[in-house]
Design a protein around this motif. Structure first.
Motif, PDB file in Angstrom:
ATOM      1  N   ALA A  94      13.401  -8.791  -4.732  1.00  0.00           N
ATOM      2  CA  ALA A  94      11.964  -8.494  -4.670  1.00  0.00           C
ATOM      3  C   ALA A  94      11.341  -9.056  -3.396  1.00  0.00           C
ATOM      4  O   ALA A  94      10.509  -8.402  -2.760  1.00  0.00           O
ATOM      5  N   TRP A  95      11.737 -10.260  -3.004  1.00  0.00           N
ATOM      6  CA  TRP A  95      11.198 -10.846  -1.770  1.00  0.00           C
ATOM      7  C   TRP A  95      11.679 -10.094  -0.532  1.00  0.00           C
ATOM      8  O   TRP A  95      10.927  -9.916   0.434  1.00  0.00           O
ATOM      9  N   ILE A  96      12.929  -9.623  -0.543  1.00  0.00           N
ATOM     10  CA  ILE A  96      13.423  -8.814   0.576  1.00  0.00           C
ATOM     11  C   ILE A  96      12.593  -7.530   0.663  1.00  0.00           C
ATOM     12  O   ILE A  96      12.152  -7.131   1.751  1.00  0.00           O
ATOM     13  N   GLY A  97      12.371  -6.888  -0.473  1.00  0.00           N
ATOM     14  CA  GLY A  97      11.570  -5.662  -0.498  1.00  0.00           C
ATOM     15  C   GLY A  97      10.145  -5.892  -0.037  1.00  0.00           C
ATOM     16  O   GLY A  97       9.582  -5.077   0.711  1.00  0.00           O
ATOM     17  N   LEU A  98       9.550  -6.993  -0.452  1.00  0.00           N
ATOM     18  CA  LEU A  98       8.180  -7.302  -0.042  1.00  0.00           C
ATOM     19  C   LEU A  98       8.105  -7.571   1.462  1.00  0.00           C
ATOM     20  O   LEU A  98       7.213  -7.058   2.145  1.00  0.00           O
ATOM     21  N   ALA A  99       9.042  -8.351   1.975  1.00  0.00           N
ATOM     22  CA  ALA A  99       9.054  -8.630   3.415  1.00  0.00           C
ATOM     23  C   ALA A  99       9.259  -7.350   4.218  1.00  0.00           C
ATOM     24  O   ALA A  99       8.590  -7.122   5.237  1.00  0.00           O
ATOM     25  N   VAL A 125      -0.410   4.276   2.969  1.00  0.00           N
ATOM     26  CA  VAL A 125       0.966   4.424   2.489  1.00  0.00           C
ATOM     27  C   VAL A 125       1.671   3.068   2.460  1.00  0.00           C
ATOM     28  O   VAL A 125       2.334   2.712   1.481  1.00  0.00           O
ATOM     29  N   GLY A 126       1.517   2.301   3.533  1.00  0.00           N
ATOM     30  CA  GLY A 126       2.130   0.974   3.574  1.00  0.00           C
ATOM     31  C   GLY A 126       1.584   0.066   2.488  1.00  0.00           C
ATOM     32  O   GLY A 126       2.326  -0.708   1.874  1.00  0.00           O
ATOM     33  N   GLY A 127       0.281   0.155   2.243  1.00  0.00           N
ATOM     34  CA  GLY A 127      -0.335  -0.647   1.190  1.00  0.00           C
ATOM     35  C   GLY A 127       0.226  -0.322  -0.181  1.00  0.00           C
ATOM     36  O   GLY A 127       0.416  -1.211  -1.020  1.00  0.00           O
ATOM     37  N   LEU A 128       0.525   0.964  -0.402  1.00  0.00           N
ATOM     38  CA  LEU A 128       1.141   1.363  -1.665  1.00  0.00           C
ATOM     39  C   LEU A 128       2.523   0.728  -1.823  1.00  0.00           C
ATOM     40  O   LEU A 128       2.854   0.176  -2.883  1.00  0.00           O
ATOM     41  N   ALA A 133       5.992  -3.473  -4.203  1.00  0.00           N
ATOM     42  CA  ALA A 133       6.904  -4.593  -3.959  1.00  0.00           C
ATOM     43  C   ALA A 133       6.336  -5.896  -4.525  1.00  0.00           C
ATOM     44  O   ALA A 133       7.076  -6.719  -5.078  1.00  0.00           O
ATOM     45  N   LEU A 134       5.030  -6.072  -4.409  1.00  0.00           N
ATOM     46  CA  LEU A 134       4.400  -7.279  -4.948  1.00  0.00           C
ATOM     47  C   LEU A 134       4.482  -7.310  -6.476  1.00  0.00           C
ATOM     48  O   LEU A 134       4.776  -8.354  -7.069  1.00  0.00           O
ATOM     49  N   VAL A 135       4.245  -6.174  -7.119  1.00  0.00           N
ATOM     50  CA  VAL A 135       4.368  -6.101  -8.580  1.00  0.00           C
ATOM     51  C   VAL A 135       5.798  -6.432  -9.001  1.00  0.00           C
ATOM     52  O   VAL A 135       6.020  -7.188  -9.960  1.00  0.00           O
ATOM     53  N   LEU A 136       6.781  -5.890  -8.287  1.00  0.00           N
ATOM     54  CA  LEU A 136       8.186  -6.178  -8.615  1.00  0.00           C
ATOM     55  C   LEU A 136       8.512  -7.660  -8.407  1.00  0.00           C
ATOM     56  O   LEU A 136       9.272  -8.246  -9.189  1.00  0.00           O
ATOM     57  N   ALA A 137       7.937  -8.275  -7.372  1.00  0.00           N
ATOM     58  CA  ALA A 137       8.181  -9.700  -7.127  1.00  0.00           C
ATOM     59  C   ALA A 137       7.578 -10.554  -8.247  1.00  0.00           C
ATOM     60  O   ALA A 137       8.229 -11.480  -8.751  1.00  0.00           O
ATOM     61  N   VAL A 138       6.366 -10.237  -8.652  1.00  0.00           N
ATOM     62  CA  VAL A 138       5.722 -10.985  -9.740  1.00  0.00           C
ATOM     63  C   VAL A 138       6.515 -10.812 -11.033  1.00  0.00           C
ATOM     64  O   VAL A 138       6.761 -11.774 -11.767  1.00  0.00           O
ATOM     65  N   ARG A 139       6.945  -9.577 -11.310  1.00  0.00           N
ATOM     66  CA  ARG A 139       7.730  -9.313 -12.516  1.00  0.00           C
ATOM     67  C   ARG A 139       9.065 -10.060 -12.487  1.00  0.00           C
ATOM     68  O   ARG A 139       9.506 -10.613 -13.497  1.00  0.00           O
TER      69      ARG A 139
END
Length: 165
Positions: A94-99, A125-128, A133-139
């Motif tokens: 998740a952190w790799i995806g967010l970065a 688009v980038g914000g989406l 990615a942020l939702v996945l990191a929190v989850r």
């Protein structure tokens, strides 16, 4: 009648389940192969470009190469684990995806502004992607925390590593 020696709960947990499930192994191999293939593909494109490239193009190729190498490294790391991960792999992914989402959004926005096409569509688009990615990191963090709480309940350990009475 002799009593069999009792195993600590942690040893029992490790013996009951394999360190990596089939699904996790498949994810690891996929990340490793996709990262390696991406690295080869992006590097081949980068090296084969004719003429001098603008600095932002070099930056984009370098960034994509680093992301691919990161995913390959993650896949290799995951395949070498021999202990229960308690969702650590999901937190790292998740952190790799967010970065990657944040960096890609920044570079695409800079390129869009440099071309005069405006930052709006790139940021939308980038914000989406960043939001997902942020939702996945929190989850992933929540799942890891729940698994660790459950492990502490089963093993009788508190956060400080001591056994409760």
């Amino acid at each position: 009648m002799t009593e069999e020696p009792r195993l600590p709960a942690q040893d029992m947990i490790e013996r009951l389940a394999p360190a990596l499930s089939l699904t996790t192994r498949i994810r690891a191999v996929t990340a490793l192969l996709a990262g390696m293939a991406g690295t080869v593909f992006v590097s081949a494109l980068w090296w084969s470009e004719p003429g001098p490239l603008p600095g932002r193009t070099h930056l984009a190729f370098a960034m994509l190469t680093v992301f691919c190498l990161t995913w390959a490294g993650y896949g290799g790391w995951l395949l070498t684990r021999r202990v229960p991960l308690f969702a650590t792999d999901q937190v790292i992914a998740a952190w790799i995806g967010l970065a990657a989402s944040l960096a890609t959004t920044a570079v695409v926005t800079v390129v869009a502004v440099g071309r005069g096409s405006g930052a709006g569509p790139a940021l939308a688009v980038g914000g989406l992607f960043v939001a997902v990615a942020l939702v996945l990191a929190v989850r992933a963090h929540a799942r890891r925390a729940a698994l660790l709480r459950r492990m502490h309940e089963l093993t009788g350990r508190e956060e400080g590593g001591t056994r409760s009475p």
